[in-house]
Design a protein around this motif. Sequence first.
Motif, short mmCIF file in Angstrom:
data_model
loop_
_atom_site.label_atom_id
_atom_site.label_comp_id
_atom_site.label_asym_id
_atom_site.label_seq_id
_atom_site.Cartn_x
_atom_site.Cartn_y
_atom_site.Cartn_z
N SER A 269 13.74 2.25 -1.19
CA SER A 269 14.10 3.75 -1.82
C SER A 269 14.40 3.79 -3.16
O SER A 269 14.74 2.39 -3.70
CB SER A 269 16.15 3.53 -1.36
N SER A 270 14.25 4.34 -4.64
CA SER A 270 13.85 3.96 -5.47
C SER A 270 15.29 3.84 -5.97
O SER A 270 14.78 2.93 -7.11
CB SER A 270 13.76 5.21 -6.17
N SER A 271 16.59 3.43 -5.48
CA SER A 271 17.50 1.93 -6.54
C SER A 271 17.29 1.61 -5.98
O SER A 271 18.22 0.35 -5.49
CB SER A 271 18.80 3.39 -6.10
N SER A 272 16.42 1.07 -6.02
CA SER A 272 16.07 -0.74 -5.60
C SER A 272 17.05 -1.83 -6.40
O SER A 272 16.89 -1.74 -7.23
CB SER A 272 14.67 -1.41 -5.26
N SER A 273 17.80 -2.72 -5.63
CA SER A 273 18.50 -3.55 -6.94
C SER A 273 17.46 -4.79 -7.75
O SER A 273 16.24 -4.29 -6.72
CB SER A 273 19.03 -4.83 -6.24
N SER A 274 18.13 -5.49 -8.07
CA SER A 274 17.12 -5.91 -9.15
C SER A 274 16.81 -7.61 -8.89
O SER A 274 16.63 -8.95 -8.87
CB SER A 274 16.77 -6.22 -10.61
N GLY B 229 0.59 -1.14 0.12
CA GLY B 229 0.08 -0.01 0.36
C GLY B 229 1.00 1.29 -0.07
O GLY B 229 0.27 2.19 0.07
N GLN B 230 2.21 1.18 0.06
CA GLN B 230 3.24 2.35 -0.36
C GLN B 230 3.32 3.15 -1.70
O GLN B 230 2.92 1.62 -2.12
CB GLN B 230 4.40 1.85 0.41
N PRO B 231 3.45 4.28 -1.80
CA PRO B 231 3.22 4.76 -2.56
C PRO B 231 4.49 4.61 -3.47
O PRO B 231 5.47 4.52 -3.20
CB PRO B 231 3.55 6.36 -2.49
N ALA B 232 5.03 4.64 -4.36
CA ALA B 232 5.69 4.84 -5.53
C ALA B 232 6.25 5.64 -5.18
O ALA B 232 6.51 6.99 -4.64
CB ALA B 232 6.05 5.03 -6.43
N PRO B 233 8.36 5.83 -4.93
CA PRO B 233 9.02 4.29 -5.50
C PRO B 233 8.42 3.32 -4.76
O PRO B 233 10.31 2.21 -4.30
CB PRO B 233 10.80 4.62 -5.69
N PHE B 234 8.02 3.00 -2.71
CA PHE B 234 8.56 2.21 -2.37
C PHE B 234 7.10 1.38 -2.59
O PHE B 234 6.26 1.35 -3.55
CB PHE B 234 7.75 2.80 -1.14
N GLY B 235 7.54 -0.10 -2.27
CA GLY B 235 6.63 -1.52 -2.12
C GLY B 235 6.99 -2.30 -2.03
O GLY B 235 8.64 -2.09 -1.63
#
Length: 174
Positions: free
Chosen positions: A58-63, A29-35
């Motif tokens: 963080s928006s620079s999450s690893s893949s 339910g968190q807004p972008a870039p979280f989740g």
Amino acid sequence: SPLPLCVNTQSGWGWENNQSCVSRETCSGQPAPFGIEGGGTGSSSSSSSSSSSSSSSSSSSSSSSSSSSSSSSSSSSSSSSSSSSGGSGDCPNVRTGGQSGNFNTTGAFCFKTQDNVNGWGVSNFSGRTISVTVNGSGTAVTSPGASLPAKGASDYYHFSSSAGSISYASVYWW
């Protein structure tokens, strides 16, 4: 850094495997870039007890967990809990006397007490959730004021709060 998804906690934030975790419901339910990283479409179908996804702050999450069918070792090794809860899984903040004092942060906060708790409550908890366990494990109590499980004289109640909008949040007990 990413937090692991809770396995047993259904809503809010929890404390499982001696580390902070976030429920799938709260994380999604968190807004972008979280989740949930990688979309969280996989529901940890492996027989492992830890979830194969993790939440990202963080928006620079690893893949590393973008393929949720991969082994869960990639995300279960991310034991990086929030800075206030100590990486070892043991909350370092000890409180006594029926009052946590102001958290002095809008971030997540934890503390533990060996006091006997007959009743308890929270103050200024706007936007926060709470999870209370005995010694940081077992079933978490997540409703403020709800009865806590019995503990031994040498045991601690661990109170773990999520981030919130008020820095002077606190917990009290009697």
